[in-house]
Design a protein around this motif. Structure first.
Motif, PDB file in Angstrom:
ATOM      1  N   VAL A 198      23.207  42.989  31.437  1.00  0.00           N
ATOM      2  CA  VAL A 198      24.592  43.124  31.924  1.00  0.00           C
ATOM      3  C   VAL A 198      24.675  42.797  33.411  1.00  0.00           C
TER       4      VAL A 198
ATOM      5  N   VAL B  84      26.831  39.880  35.092  1.00  0.00           N
ATOM      6  CA  VAL B  84      27.836  40.165  36.142  1.00  0.00           C
ATOM      7  C   VAL B  84      27.614  39.264  37.342  1.00  0.00           C
TER       8      VAL B  84
ATOM      9  N   LEU C 253      28.514  35.529  36.347  1.00  0.00           N
ATOM     10  CA  LEU C 253      29.960  35.354  36.171  1.00  0.00           C
ATOM     11  C   LEU C 253      30.709  35.603  37.473  1.00  0.00           C
ATOM     12  N   GLY C 254      30.248  36.609  38.202  1.00  0.00           N
ATOM     13  CA  GLY C 254      30.871  36.918  39.494  1.00  0.00           C
ATOM     14  C   GLY C 254      30.770  35.750  40.453  1.00  0.00           C
TER      15      GLY C 254
ATOM     16  N   SER D 261      33.196  33.120  39.397  1.00  0.00           N
ATOM     17  CA  SER D 261      34.573  33.518  39.706  1.00  0.00           C
ATOM     18  C   SER D 261      34.870  33.340  41.176  1.00  0.00           C
TER      19      SER D 261
ATOM     20  N   MET E 190      29.279  52.702  31.901  1.00  0.00           N
ATOM     21  CA  MET E 190      29.076  51.393  31.253  1.00  0.00           C
ATOM     22  C   MET E 190      30.394  50.758  30.849  1.00  0.00           C
TER      23      MET E 190
ATOM     24  N   LEU F   3      32.217  49.563  33.795  1.00  0.00           N
ATOM     25  CA  LEU F   3      31.591  48.328  34.275  1.00  0.00           C
ATOM     26  C   LEU F   3      32.027  47.144  33.431  1.00  0.00           C
TER      27      LEU F   3
ATOM     28  N   LEU G  28      34.067  43.976  34.695  1.00  0.00           N
ATOM     29  CA  LEU G  28      33.485  42.655  34.462  1.00  0.00           C
ATOM     30  C   LEU G  28      34.536  41.692  33.916  1.00  0.00           C
TER      31      LEU G  28
ATOM     32  N   PHE H 162      37.179  40.803  36.453  1.00  0.00           N
ATOM     33  CA  PHE H 162      36.615  39.953  37.502  1.00  0.00           C
ATOM     34  C   PHE H 162      36.479  38.513  37.013  1.00  0.00           C
ATOM     35  N   VAL H 163      35.972  38.381  35.810  1.00  0.00           N
ATOM     36  CA  VAL H 163      35.758  37.039  35.252  1.00  0.00           C
ATOM     37  C   VAL H 163      37.082  36.346  35.000  1.00  0.00           C
TER      38      VAL H 163
END
Lengths: 254, 456
Positions: A20, A24, A27-28, A31, B1, B4, B8, B11-12
């Protein structure tokens, strides 16, 4: 048996977490990149699109003719009655006035009826024609497999149409760009945003990037004005061209 | 979790916005045209009684200005018959701000892009020129200048106004106050002496009096010195030799820079005017040397090979490449080399004899004279030898092809000067760097050769 479960779960949990976090980060990063950095202008010409083609449908009975065609007809008919009445007059011999009036009325009545009859004939002919047109349209549109569907992106023949239209726009504008020599040697560049309606007439023009030379910018704006109306856009694109417009860059190349 | 995960997703999704694009058409081809210019006759703004006395000055000012602007190739002149107002009756400034001003509308109607209004007067032997350049479409004043000078500076005043017009419009200086230096037999007796002239052939001045043959002159970049080669009599050796001289225009002093036995010729200055490149034969084969402007510290840059001649060197504006002519391949061809003499590159492969190469002021092009079967013509190519074009092609009266030789670029790089024998005598001509708009500069029966345009 029961004892092994906790041991199996723990390492698995760790892997999920690290996966994960990794996702993140990746992908972050993307972005952030798309947010901060401006995207390059898409060159439509180099895009390749693929469309899925279906098997054809069976053609059923044609649709009824459109009413818009009928509305157009009466306007055309108006000048004709005048003609018919005039043609009639020389045939009549000299008749007393009272009788003449009656005759004229009859003549007019006959003429109108003739017109109505002609109208009917024309209508039926038009109906048949429109029926044939409808069939043709059905053949083209609903007979899947012959043509690629438009979809929501440029595909197949549409892409060719699009490219062809852009090329048309380019050569059209070129013909109107008269640049004085004193402005032509400094590699100046002006970008003008233009919006055109479905007939190609310019409805909006604005400099979005100035060359820094007022006279050069003015020549670019005048070129756009002179070039109106632009070539009529294919109906598929006219909406975009009217709403979003397109940019024309004026920069003479050596 | 869970938090998060939600964070996520959000944000994406932010990054998933539609890319800003636009349909973008690049128009790169324009119909380049000349601007219509209304060059109105000059008004005499002084005492009315003196108009006829100074009419010639007005005529000179006008004709120089008109010729300069014509040569620039930017303008096309509107016939005065098309004017809608009598320019002699209205002022130099526009109405309504100025009393009895001209009306911009009258000029817009006839389609003029530019309008020049100018007036002059002569007071105490001095000319005063008041000049205005207007851009008609926006009714704006572009150039407003007053010039003064002595009566015999009339041509210079007009040239200066033309320069200011070009500078203002194109942001690059005009070349109208430039000069040329040339060798000519004007002095008679089969002698050849060196002359300077305005670029348009006026104000010729003789600067040598060797009563011999003086050839291949060249300018320093500051325009204050001229080098040339003359078969001058050397009192020490009691003989004549092709010596290189330097002449200072301000002080009128003359110096012998290189007097090696044989040829000391084909000189050119470095852009900082500190060094000179030249050809020296020293009794053997001509090779290229560099020396300082005192004639000292001579450095040899070429050596054959195999007895080949290397001549006519010219260094570029960056001072790092030397172009020259050499017959090392059998026929004279154009080459470049570093200023150390290394990295020799051949640029031309066609023709029988390619000579007198010169750089354009920006260092991007090279012009040279090439012998093509029967005659010489001027050619221009890129600095790497590509994209060669023939600039000239003319016939003599007897139908044979004329020789066009010794090219030299104008200081702004827009024009090329050369000599042509199409009239039977070698006369000076100029043309645009693309070969268009050829004009004759000298109109006499003398011979001119090896003209060099000044650097500014």
């Amino acid at each position: 048996m029961m004892e092994t479960h906790p041991r199996v779960e723990k390492p698995f949990h760790k892997e999920i977490k690290s996966s994960v976090i990794f996702h993140v980060i990746v992908l972050g990063a993307f972005s952030l990149k798309s947010l901060i950095f401006s995207s390059p202008i898409i060159d439509y010409k180099s895009a390749i699109r693929v469309d899925i083609v279906g098997l054809p449908d069976k053609i059923t009975s044609p649709r009824p003719p459109q009413k818009a065609e009928e509305k157009a007809k009466p306007e055309e008919k108006k000048p004709e009655p005048a003609k018919k009445v005039e043609e009639k007059k020389p045939e009549e011999k000299v008749v007393p006035i009272a009788k003449e009036k009656k005759n004229i009325k009859d003549v007019q009545k006959n003429a109108l009826e003739k017109l109505k009859a002609l109208d009917k004939i024309k209508n039926t002919v038009n109906n048949e024609k429109s029926q044939m047109d409808a069939i043709e349209r059905l053949k083209k549109q609903e007979y899947r497999g012959n043509n690629l569907a438009a979809g929501n992106a440029l595909t197949g023949t549409d892409k060719f149409q699009y490219d062809a239209y852009i090329g048309e726009l380019d050569s059209h504008v070129k013909g109107f760009w008269d640049l004085p020599r004193w402005l032509s040697e400094d590699n100046l560049k002006t970008v003008v945003k233009v919006k055109i309606d479905s007939r190609g007439f310019v409805i909006f023009k604005q400099i979005v990037s100035s060359s820094g030379n007022q006279a050069y910018d003015e020549v670019a704006m005048q070129t756009v004005a002179k070039a109106s109306p632009f070539p009529v856009p294919p109906s598929k694109f006219s909406g975009t061209l009217e709403a979003n417009g397109f940019n024309i860059e004026f920069q003479k190349q050596e | 979790m869970r938090k998060l995960f939600i964070f996520l997703c959000l944000f994406v999704s932010l990054g998933a916005h539609s890319q800003s694009d636009g349909i973008y058409i690049k128009v790169t081809d324009a119909n380049v045209k000349k601007s219509l210019l209304a060059l109105t006759p000059l008004q005499y703004t002084g005492s009315a009684s003196l108009v006829s006395q100074y009419q010639k000055i007005g005529a000179d000012l006008y004709s120089v200005l008109r010729n300069d602007l014509d040569v620039s190739s930017y303008f096309e002149f509107i016939n005065p018959k098309a004017y809608l107002e009598d320019t002699a009756k209205v002022g130099l400034r526009p109405a309504p701000q100025y009393a009895n001003g001209f009306k911009f509308d009258n000029w817009k109607k006839i389609g003029s892009e530019f309008l020049i209004r100018a007036g002059y007067q002569v007071v105490a032997g001095k000319i005063e020129l008041e000049s205005y350049l207007y851009y008609v479409p926006t009714a704006t004043l572009v150039v407003a200048k007053k010039y003064t000078g002595s009566i015999d500076e009339a041509r210079t005043i007009a040239h200066t106004f033309a320069n200011d017009i070009i500078l203002n419009l194109t942001k690059k200086p005009g070349m109208f106050t430039s000069q040329l230096v040339v060798t000519s037999d004007r002095a008679g007796n089969k002698w050849k002496e060196i002359y300077t002239m305005d670029w348009d052939g006026y104000n010729a001045k003789k600067i040598t009096n060797h009563k011999s043959i003086a050839v291949s002159p060249n300018w320093s970049y500051d325009g204050k010195s001229i080098t040339y080669t003359a078969f001058a009599y050397n009192s020490k050796t009691k003989s004549r030799n092709a010596d290189l001289f330097l002449f200072e225009l301000d002080t009128q002093k003359r110096f012998a820079l290189s007097t090696k036995a044989g040829i000391n010729s084909g000189s050119s200055f470095t852009p900082d005017d500190k060094n000179i490149y030249l050809t020296i034969s020293q009794g053997g084969n001509p090779d290229i040397y560099r020396m300082d402007t005192n004639g000292r510290n001579q450095v040899r840059l070429t050596n054959g090979p195999a007895g080949a001649m290397n001549v006519e060197p010219e260094v570029n504006k960056d001072g790092d490449l030397v172009v020259f002519s050499s017959d090392r391949s059998g026929n004279a061809m154009i080459y470049t080399m570093n200023t150390s003499g290394s990295n020799v590159k051949r640029l031309t492969f066609a023709g029988k004899y390619n000579a007198s190469p010169v750089w354009s002021p920006d260092g991007k092009k090279i012009a040279f004279a090439g012998f093509d079967k029967t005659h010489f013509d001027i050619f221009v190519m890129n600095a790497d030898g590509t994209n060669m074009i023939r600039l000239t092609s003319a016939k003599k009266k007897n139908g044979k092809m004329a020789n066009n030789e010794n090219p030299s670029f104008s200081p702004d790089g827009r024009l090329v000067m050369y000599v042509s024998d199409r009239t039977g005598k070698k006369q000076i001509y100029i043309a645009n760097a693309d070969g268009t708009n050829e004009r004759r500069i000298t109109f006499d029966n003398y011979n001119y050769d090896q003209p060099k345009w000044s650097k500014k």
